[in-house]
Design an enzyme around this catalytic site. Structure first.
Site, short mmCIF file in Angstrom:
data_model
loop_
_atom_site.label_atom_id
_atom_site.label_comp_id
_atom_site.label_asym_id
_atom_site.label_seq_id
_atom_site.Cartn_x
_atom_site.Cartn_y
_atom_site.Cartn_z
N HIS A 1 0.85 -1.18 0.00
CA HIS A 1 0.00 0.00 0.00
C HIS A 1 0.89 1.24 0.00
O HIS A 1 1.92 1.28 0.68
CB HIS A 1 -0.90 -0.02 1.24
CG HIS A 1 -1.90 1.07 1.28
ND1 HIS A 1 -1.58 2.38 1.64
CD2 HIS A 1 -3.23 1.09 1.00
CE1 HIS A 1 -2.65 3.12 1.58
NE2 HIS A 1 -3.67 2.37 1.20
N ASP B 1 0.90 4.16 1.40
CA ASP B 1 1.26 4.71 2.72
C ASP B 1 2.22 3.80 3.46
O ASP B 1 3.12 4.25 4.17
CB ASP B 1 0.01 4.95 3.56
CG ASP B 1 -0.90 6.01 2.98
OD1 ASP B 1 -0.37 6.96 2.35
OD2 ASP B 1 -2.13 5.90 3.14
N LYS B 2 2.04 2.49 3.30
CA LYS B 2 2.93 1.55 3.97
C LYS B 2 4.31 1.50 3.31
O LYS B 2 5.32 1.25 3.99
CB LYS B 2 2.30 0.15 3.99
CG LYS B 2 1.29 -0.02 5.09
CD LYS B 2 1.98 -0.12 6.44
CE LYS B 2 1.28 0.71 7.47
NZ LYS B 2 2.13 1.10 8.57
N GLU C 1 10.18 11.80 7.11
CA GLU C 1 8.91 11.66 6.40
C GLU C 1 9.18 11.27 4.95
O GLU C 1 10.13 11.77 4.34
CB GLU C 1 8.12 12.98 6.43
CG GLU C 1 7.97 13.60 7.81
CD GLU C 1 7.13 12.78 8.75
OE1 GLU C 1 6.36 11.90 8.27
OE2 GLU C 1 7.21 13.00 9.97
N GLU D 1 14.16 15.87 9.79
CA GLU D 1 15.30 16.36 10.55
C GLU D 1 16.11 15.20 11.12
O GLU D 1 15.51 14.22 11.62
CB GLU D 1 14.82 17.24 11.71
CG GLU D 1 13.95 18.41 11.29
CD GLU D 1 12.52 18.02 10.97
OE1 GLU D 1 12.00 18.47 9.93
OE2 GLU D 1 11.94 17.25 11.74
N LYS E 1 -5.64 -4.59 0.37
CA LYS E 1 -6.33 -4.14 1.59
C LYS E 1 -7.29 -5.24 2.03
O LYS E 1 -7.83 -5.98 1.20
CB LYS E 1 -7.11 -2.84 1.34
CG LYS E 1 -6.25 -1.68 0.87
CD LYS E 1 -7.08 -0.44 0.56
CE LYS E 1 -7.56 0.23 1.83
NZ LYS E 1 -8.21 1.55 1.52
N PHE F 1 -8.20 -4.10 -10.78
CA PHE F 1 -7.28 -3.43 -9.87
C PHE F 1 -5.86 -3.78 -10.32
O PHE F 1 -5.15 -4.53 -9.68
CB PHE F 1 -7.54 -3.89 -8.43
CG PHE F 1 -6.75 -3.16 -7.37
CD1 PHE F 1 -5.89 -2.11 -7.65
CD2 PHE F 1 -6.86 -3.57 -6.04
CE1 PHE F 1 -5.16 -1.47 -6.67
CE2 PHE F 1 -6.13 -2.93 -5.03
CZ PHE F 1 -5.28 -1.89 -5.34
N ASP G 1 -1.90 5.87 -6.25
CA ASP G 1 -2.27 6.84 -5.23
C ASP G 1 -1.00 7.25 -4.50
O ASP G 1 -0.13 6.42 -4.24
CB ASP G 1 -3.26 6.21 -4.24
CG ASP G 1 -3.90 7.22 -3.30
OD1 ASP G 1 -3.71 8.44 -3.51
OD2 ASP G 1 -4.59 6.80 -2.36
N ALA G 2 -0.87 8.51 -4.15
CA ALA G 2 0.31 8.97 -3.41
C ALA G 2 0.30 8.38 -2.00
O ALA G 2 -0.76 8.15 -1.41
CB ALA G 2 0.33 10.49 -3.35
N ARG H 1 0.07 7.78 7.76
CA ARG H 1 -1.36 7.92 7.47
C ARG H 1 -2.17 6.68 7.85
O ARG H 1 -3.39 6.67 7.66
CB ARG H 1 -1.58 8.23 5.99
CG ARG H 1 -1.34 9.67 5.66
CD ARG H 1 -2.13 10.14 4.45
NE ARG H 1 -1.82 9.42 3.23
CZ ARG H 1 -2.02 9.90 2.02
NH1 ARG H 1 -2.53 11.12 1.87
NH2 ARG H 1 -1.73 9.20 0.94
N LYS H 2 -1.53 5.65 8.37
CA LYS H 2 -2.25 4.42 8.72
C LYS H 2 -2.08 4.09 10.19
O LYS H 2 -1.76 2.97 10.58
CB LYS H 2 -1.78 3.27 7.82
CG LYS H 2 -2.25 3.40 6.38
CD LYS H 2 -3.75 3.22 6.28
CE LYS H 2 -4.29 3.45 4.87
NZ LYS H 2 -4.37 4.87 4.53
N LYS I 1 10.40 7.81 13.20
CA LYS I 1 10.81 8.52 14.41
C LYS I 1 11.75 7.66 15.24
O LYS I 1 11.49 6.46 15.47
CB LYS I 1 9.59 8.90 15.25
CG LYS I 1 8.63 9.84 14.53
CD LYS I 1 7.37 10.10 15.33
CE LYS I 1 6.41 11.02 14.56
NZ LYS I 1 5.15 11.23 15.29
N LYS J 1 11.31 9.99 20.58
CA LYS J 1 9.98 10.54 20.32
C LYS J 1 8.96 9.68 21.06
O LYS J 1 8.77 8.51 20.74
CB LYS J 1 9.66 10.55 18.83
CG LYS J 1 10.21 11.74 18.06
CD LYS J 1 11.70 11.70 17.89
CE LYS J 1 12.19 12.77 16.92
NZ LYS J 1 13.66 12.78 16.83
N ASP K 1 5.83 9.67 20.93
CA ASP K 1 4.79 9.13 20.07
C ASP K 1 5.02 7.64 19.84
O ASP K 1 4.07 6.86 19.79
CB ASP K 1 4.80 9.84 18.70
CG ASP K 1 4.07 11.15 18.71
OD1 ASP K 1 3.28 11.38 19.63
OD2 ASP K 1 4.31 11.97 17.81
#
Length: 405
Positions: free
Chosen positions: A16, A18-19, A44, A57, A177, A245, A253-254, A259-260, A280, A284, A286
């Site tokens: 995917h 995003d992955k 990123e 960074e 998916k 598909f 798709d970008a 995002r997941k 990260k 961090k 998060d």
């Protein structure tokens, strides 16, 4: 807490878009931590048709100096790492090919103003890399103490990816998916009411006998992954419900890092603080605090102290001690939730060195290149193996039971 309901979770494959971005970002984290365990990384990634762009960074010995000068050979290693990730996922398509895609590296030095808050100095301990709230969760629905809907969604895609890589399912392409809906009765999963799988495929597998072969294959995977008692004649299957598909991944798709986050965590069965993990370094919170709260919640459930447990923790940037700790066992606890909060504080202090960013990093041994493997099929519910997934161990059960005795 409701006991009778329908609940759904989704997962997305390593292919995917995003992955793909998450895996690239975490591969860069691993590269830098392999050079300097104290490296600071916020990487990123954006992917689109024939293009990968890095931004963010960094700071670390043997990586980049404060003026933004790369150490010898590092820029080349970064590009090679990016291309290797794309190749290993399986993208060698006209619209996204590991060897010919355009690559741009926009990483730059970490802000000195962030560094001054995070770094230890004098009497000041290492502070949190940002403010935020993080959640950990565990339940007894599966052997890995994960929500069943997400657990099965991940397992379907893991099996399909393994078959694609081995050649057992040559008609599959990387972007896939899944979605699993279960009916719960008495708080336990009793039936799968709907299964959704959309998979990128080789040309011609959207009609005729080829389409039948693909559909039968997916049904076979589902039958092997989901327990037979949950599958019934009333289970509804949606396999490639939009039809063809063939164009998928970053060409279709970008993709962006982070995002997941619901796929990465608990499939919607627990709250999420909003921060992504991938890209990260473990200063961090998060990332590191989400890992330690999962570790603690999982051990509480594994110890039999609750069948469902949510933990929240909060931090301020530059401050080492957490601002708050909250436990909710949703009425399933064998002891009071405030007693578990006290037990967590005691056990974390004894076994980890506390719930400060440094205590978490050192206690779970997070300053290692262990993150690429986390970036597909969930950060939780995984098997601890060597240095990988230390937050999935259940080695605190005896200490927690003693602390509440």
């Amino acid at each position: 807490m409701r006991s009778d309901y329908l609940f759904t979770s989704e997962s997305v494959s390593e292919g995917h878009p995003d992955k793909v971005s998450d895996q690239i970002s975490d591969a860069i984290v691993d590269l830098f931590l392999s050079k300097d365990p104290e490296a600071r990384v916020a990487c990123e990634t954006m992917t689109t048709t024939q293009k990968v762009v890095l931004a963010g960074e960094v700071r670390g010995e043997g990586i980049m100096d404060a003026d933004g000068n790369w150490a010898p050979g590092v820029k080349e290693e970064i590009e090679a790492t990016v291309r290797d990730v794309v190749r290993e996922i399986g993208y060698a398509q006209k619209g996204f090919h590991w060897e010919t895609l355009d690559f741009a590296n926009n990483l730059h030095p970490q802000s000195a103003h962030i560094a001054q808050g995070v770094d230890a100095s004098g009497e000041k301990d290492e502070g949190a890399g940002d403010q935020g709230i993080m959640f950990g969760f565990a339940c007894d629905e599966t052997p890995d103490f994960m929500p069943a809907t997400l657990y099965y969604s991940h397992k379907i895609l893991e099996r399909m990816a393994a078959d694609r890589h081995s050649g057992a399912a040559p008609f599959l392409e990387p972007d896939t998916k899944s979605q699993v809906t279960l009916r719960f009765a008495g708080g336990k999963p009793v039936a799968a009411t709907a299964i959704v799988v959309s998979t990128q495929h080789a040309p011609g597998y959207d009609s005729g006998s080829n389409e039948t072969e693909l559909h039968n294959y997916v049904r076979g995977v589902v039958a092997e992954v989901i327990p037979a008692e949950l599958l019934t004649n009333e289970t509804v299957y949606h396999i490639n419900p939009t039809g063809r598909f063939e164009i998928g991944g970053p060409d279709g798709d970008a993709g962006l890092t982070g995002r997941k986050i619901i796929v990465d965590t608990y499939g919607g069965a627990a709250p999420h603080g909003g921060g992504a993990f991938s890209g990260k370094d473990p200063t961090k919170v998060d990332r590191s605090a989400a890992y330690v709260t999962r570790y603690l919640a999982k051990n509480i459930v594994a110890a039999g102290l609750a069948s469902r447990c949510t933990i929240q923790i909060a931090y301020a940037i530059g401050v080492s001690e957490p601002l708050s700790l909250y436990v909710d066992t949703h009425g399933t606890g064998t002891v009071a939730d405030d007693a578990l909060e006290a037990a967590i504080t005691t056990v974390a202090g004894e076994k980890l060195g506390g719930l400060t960013p440094r205590g978490i990093r050192e206690g779970l041994k997070l300053n290692k290149p262990i993150y690429r493997k986390t970036a597909a099929y969930g950060h939780f519910g995984r098997t601890p193996e060597g240095d990988l997934f230390p937050w999935e161990k259940t080695d605190l059960t005896d200490a927690l039971k003693s602390a509440v005795a």
